[in-house]
Design a protein around this motif. Sequence first.
Motif, PDB file in Angstrom:
ATOM      1  N   GLU A 128       0.455  42.646   1.008  1.00 33.73           N
ATOM      2  CA  GLU A 128       1.431  42.232   2.103  1.00 33.73           C
ATOM      3  C   GLU A 128       2.627  41.585   1.470  1.00 33.73           C
ATOM      4  OE1 GLU A 128      -2.986  41.513   3.305  1.00 33.73           O
ATOM      5  OE2 GLU A 128      -1.698  40.950   1.492  1.00 33.73           O
ATOM      6  N   THR A 129       3.776  41.822   2.182  1.00 34.68           N
ATOM      7  CA  THR A 129       4.977  41.001   1.902  1.00 34.68           C
ATOM      8  C   THR A 129       5.152  39.779   2.916  1.00 34.68           C
ATOM      9  OG1 THR A 129       6.187  42.727   1.041  1.00 34.68           O
ATOM     10  CG2 THR A 129       7.293  40.771   1.917  1.00 34.68           C
ATOM     11  N   LEU A 130       4.633  38.491   2.523  1.00 32.95           N
ATOM     12  CA  LEU A 130       4.435  37.378   3.395  1.00 32.95           C
ATOM     13  C   LEU A 130       5.767  36.678   3.796  1.00 32.95           C
ATOM     14  CD1 LEU A 130       1.219  36.163   1.895  1.00 32.95           C
ATOM     15  CD2 LEU A 130       1.277  37.855   3.678  1.00 32.95           C
ATOM     16  N   SER A 131       5.869  36.295   4.988  1.00 29.77           N
ATOM     17  CA  SER A 131       7.243  35.403   5.492  1.00 29.77           C
ATOM     18  C   SER A 131       6.619  33.904   5.195  1.00 29.77           C
ATOM     19  CB  SER A 131       7.347  35.430   6.899  1.00 29.77           C
ATOM     20  OG  SER A 131       8.130  34.580   7.359  1.00 29.77           O
ATOM     21  N   VAL A 132       7.114  33.132   4.481  1.00 34.53           N
ATOM     22  CA  VAL A 132       7.016  31.683   4.040  1.00 34.53           C
ATOM     23  C   VAL A 132       7.205  31.076   5.462  1.00 34.53           C
ATOM     24  CG1 VAL A 132       7.771  29.615   2.898  1.00 34.53           C
ATOM     25  CG2 VAL A 132       7.814  31.875   1.801  1.00 34.53           C
ATOM     26  N   ARG A 133       8.201  31.315   6.266  1.00 33.78           N
ATOM     27  CA  ARG A 133       8.289  30.729   7.669  1.00 33.78           C
ATOM     28  C   ARG A 133       6.866  30.756   8.505  1.00 33.78           C
ATOM     29  NH1 ARG A 133      12.948  29.207  10.720  1.00 33.78           N
ATOM     30  NH2 ARG A 133      14.056  30.022   9.126  1.00 33.78           N
ATOM     31  N   ARG A 134       6.522  32.031   8.467  1.00 36.29           N
ATOM     32  CA  ARG A 134       5.332  32.348   9.356  1.00 36.29           C
ATOM     33  C   ARG A 134       3.969  31.824   8.757  1.00 36.29           C
ATOM     34  NH1 ARG A 134       5.373  38.683  11.016  1.00 36.29           N
ATOM     35  NH2 ARG A 134       3.356  37.866  12.205  1.00 36.29           N
ATOM     36  N   LEU A 135       4.108  31.746   7.428  1.00 40.04           N
ATOM     37  CA  LEU A 135       2.732  31.043   6.786  1.00 40.04           C
ATOM     38  C   LEU A 135       2.821  29.627   7.100  1.00 40.04           C
ATOM     39  CD1 LEU A 135       2.809  32.398   2.970  1.00 40.04           C
ATOM     40  CD2 LEU A 135       1.019  32.747   4.794  1.00 40.04           C
ATOM     41  N   ALA A 136       3.811  28.942   6.955  1.00 33.44           N
ATOM     42  CA  ALA A 136       3.868  27.690   7.566  1.00 33.44           C
ATOM     43  C   ALA A 136       3.718  27.403   8.886  1.00 33.44           C
ATOM     44  CB  ALA A 136       5.488  27.112   7.124  1.00 33.44           C
ATOM     45  N   ALA A 137       4.019  28.299   9.813  1.00 32.74           N
ATOM     46  CA  ALA A 137       3.656  28.177  11.250  1.00 32.74           C
ATOM     47  C   ALA A 137       2.243  28.327  11.445  1.00 32.74           C
ATOM     48  CB  ALA A 137       4.442  29.188  11.941  1.00 32.74           C
ATOM     49  N   ARG A 138       1.489  29.120  10.765  1.00 34.48           N
ATOM     50  CA  ARG A 138       0.071  29.505  10.988  1.00 34.48           C
ATOM     51  C   ARG A 138      -0.572  28.514  10.330  1.00 34.48           C
ATOM     52  NH1 ARG A 138      -4.149  30.326  13.763  1.00 34.48           N
ATOM     53  NH2 ARG A 138      -5.627  31.241  12.659  1.00 34.48           N
ATOM     54  N   LEU A 139      -0.294  27.817   9.083  1.00 36.93           N
ATOM     55  CA  LEU A 139      -0.829  26.775   8.604  1.00 36.93           C
ATOM     56  C   LEU A 139      -0.728  25.552   9.316  1.00 36.93           C
ATOM     57  CD1 LEU A 139       0.118  27.264   4.776  1.00 36.93           C
ATOM     58  CD2 LEU A 139      -2.231  27.085   5.915  1.00 36.93           C
ATOM     59  N   GLY A 140       0.550  25.420  10.321  1.00 34.72           N
ATOM     60  CA  GLY A 140       0.687  24.260  11.016  1.00 34.72           C
ATOM     61  C   GLY A 140      -0.245  24.280  12.208  1.00 34.72           C
ATOM     62  N   GLN A 141      -0.619  25.671  13.120  1.00 35.46           N
ATOM     63  CA  GLN A 141      -1.413  25.724  13.810  1.00 35.46           C
ATOM     64  C   GLN A 141      -2.760  25.401  13.339  1.00 35.46           C
ATOM     65  OE1 GLN A 141      -1.288  29.962  14.742  1.00 35.46           O
ATOM     66  NE2 GLN A 141       0.351  29.628  16.574  1.00 35.46           N
ATOM     67  N   LEU A 142      -3.311  25.625  12.139  1.00 35.45           N
ATOM     68  CA  LEU A 142      -4.550  25.497  11.731  1.00 35.45           C
ATOM     69  C   LEU A 142      -4.923  23.897  11.597  1.00 35.45           C
ATOM     70  CD1 LEU A 142      -4.992  28.588   9.440  1.00 35.45           C
ATOM     71  CD2 LEU A 142      -6.293  28.105  11.421  1.00 35.45           C
ATOM     72  N   LEU A 143      -3.686  23.139  10.856  1.00 42.52           N
ATOM     73  CA  LEU A 143      -3.583  21.819  10.644  1.00 42.52           C
ATOM     74  C   LEU A 143      -3.280  20.931  11.728  1.00 42.52           C
ATOM     75  CD1 LEU A 143      -2.292  22.259   7.214  1.00 42.52           C
ATOM     76  CD2 LEU A 143      -4.588  21.712   7.567  1.00 42.52           C
ATOM     77  N   ASP A 144      -2.844  21.372  12.918  1.00 44.39           N
ATOM     78  CA  ASP A 144      -2.346  20.537  13.879  1.00 44.39           C
ATOM     79  C   ASP A 144      -1.141  19.697  13.769  1.00 44.39           C
ATOM     80  OD1 ASP A 144      -4.579  21.546  15.703  1.00 44.39           O
ATOM     81  OD2 ASP A 144      -5.831  20.097  14.990  1.00 44.39           O
ATOM     82  N   VAL A 145      -0.418  20.445  13.065  1.00 41.63           N
ATOM     83  CA  VAL A 145       0.914  19.748  12.592  1.00 41.63           C
ATOM     84  C   VAL A 145       2.191  20.814  12.921  1.00 41.63           C
ATOM     85  CG1 VAL A 145       2.404  18.897  10.722  1.00 41.63           C
ATOM     86  CG2 VAL A 145      -0.157  18.460  10.633  1.00 41.63           C
ATOM     87  N   SER A 146       3.327  20.192  13.216  1.00 40.33           N
ATOM     88  CA  SER A 146       4.501  21.195  13.384  1.00 40.33           C
ATOM     89  C   SER A 146       5.157  21.213  12.361  1.00 40.33           C
ATOM     90  CB  SER A 146       5.275  20.544  14.667  1.00 40.33           C
ATOM     91  OG  SER A 146       4.560  20.555  16.004  1.00 40.33           O
ATOM     92  N   PRO A 147       5.392  22.181  11.395  1.00 38.52           N
ATOM     93  CA  PRO A 147       5.987  22.365  10.121  1.00 38.52           C
ATOM     94  C   PRO A 147       7.453  21.743  10.361  1.00 38.52           C
ATOM     95  CG  PRO A 147       5.713  24.584  11.156  1.00 38.52           C
ATOM     96  CD  PRO A 147       4.819  23.471  11.906  1.00 38.52           C
TER      97      PRO A 147
END
Length: 340
Positions: A261-280
Amino acid sequence: MFDSDEELEQRLAEPPPRLVADLAGMDGGLVVLGAGGKMGPSLCHLARRGLDAAGRSDVEVVAVSRWSDPEVEKGLRERGVRTVRFDLSPDADLAGLPDAGNVVYMVGAKFGSAAAPAQTWAVNAFLPAAVARRYADARIAAFSTGNVYPLVPVADGGCTEDHRPDPVGEYAMSCLGRERAFEYASERHGTRVTLLRLNYAVDLRYGVLADVARSVHAGEPVDVTTGHVNVVWQAYANEVALRSLLHAASPAVALNVTGPETLSVRRLAARLGQLLDVSPVIAGEEAPTALLSDATRCHALFGYPELSVGALVEAQAAWIRKGGTLWDKPTKFQRRDGRF
């Protein structure tokens, strides 16, 4: 998914059947040079377990390093790996290294290279030439880096192995020097070599996902200027290194090692934010180019990584939430000037 460092270590060293099948035919012992780094201990453990599962307890796995962390060395010995203390410096007499029919080369200098370019070239280019002479008759799998490629348009999908190297900065240029040293030995002496252009391994304790997750969790800005990356589960990268020994050839063979995969850093941050309950917190805007590799050739030879990016992202978030061990070894994947 992973409740402790020990569980993570065991999973990283769990040999898949396809690796066991390849190791069953290994001819000669295995020496891992630079085994004390981030990936080396798990590679050695994986090799030992894979050989044992293949019924090849007769094949010795030898891990060579300065062993700055004695506990890492002790852990490998307890797992059936023979360790050798050796300073793999550019001025070392390599005659004292153990003989082997197979070599995984993991030595390299990256961080601090901008301040000490001569030392960087000595480690990354001069030392490989000496190692290639020492193991001229062996099969060698030498870790390189995707940094030998230039930054390319994201829409192009990344560089294949046929793309002309055009490294940015002293570190990347010295890594191309490492490749050239091994290529010279392969052409001059018939040494069988694979060159593993890796970017970026993920181990939960370090890597691109850990870098982004730590920033998101701490409320620190995530710079998305370098807006796209490739990552790969570290166990797969180590598996490929071991299996690639069977594909080592003269002339040397280059192989991109990363995920599909070619990963979007912005989308990675958004998904990690969802999982961590934090707004990136996002900083910057995506540049049109990035350091990206196309690993289609690798996947055709060895299959796909066991863990998908989605599973790795979830595991990374869970690791951060539980306060899992994190190493102070940032990837600095955001750098675009080649200065590390």
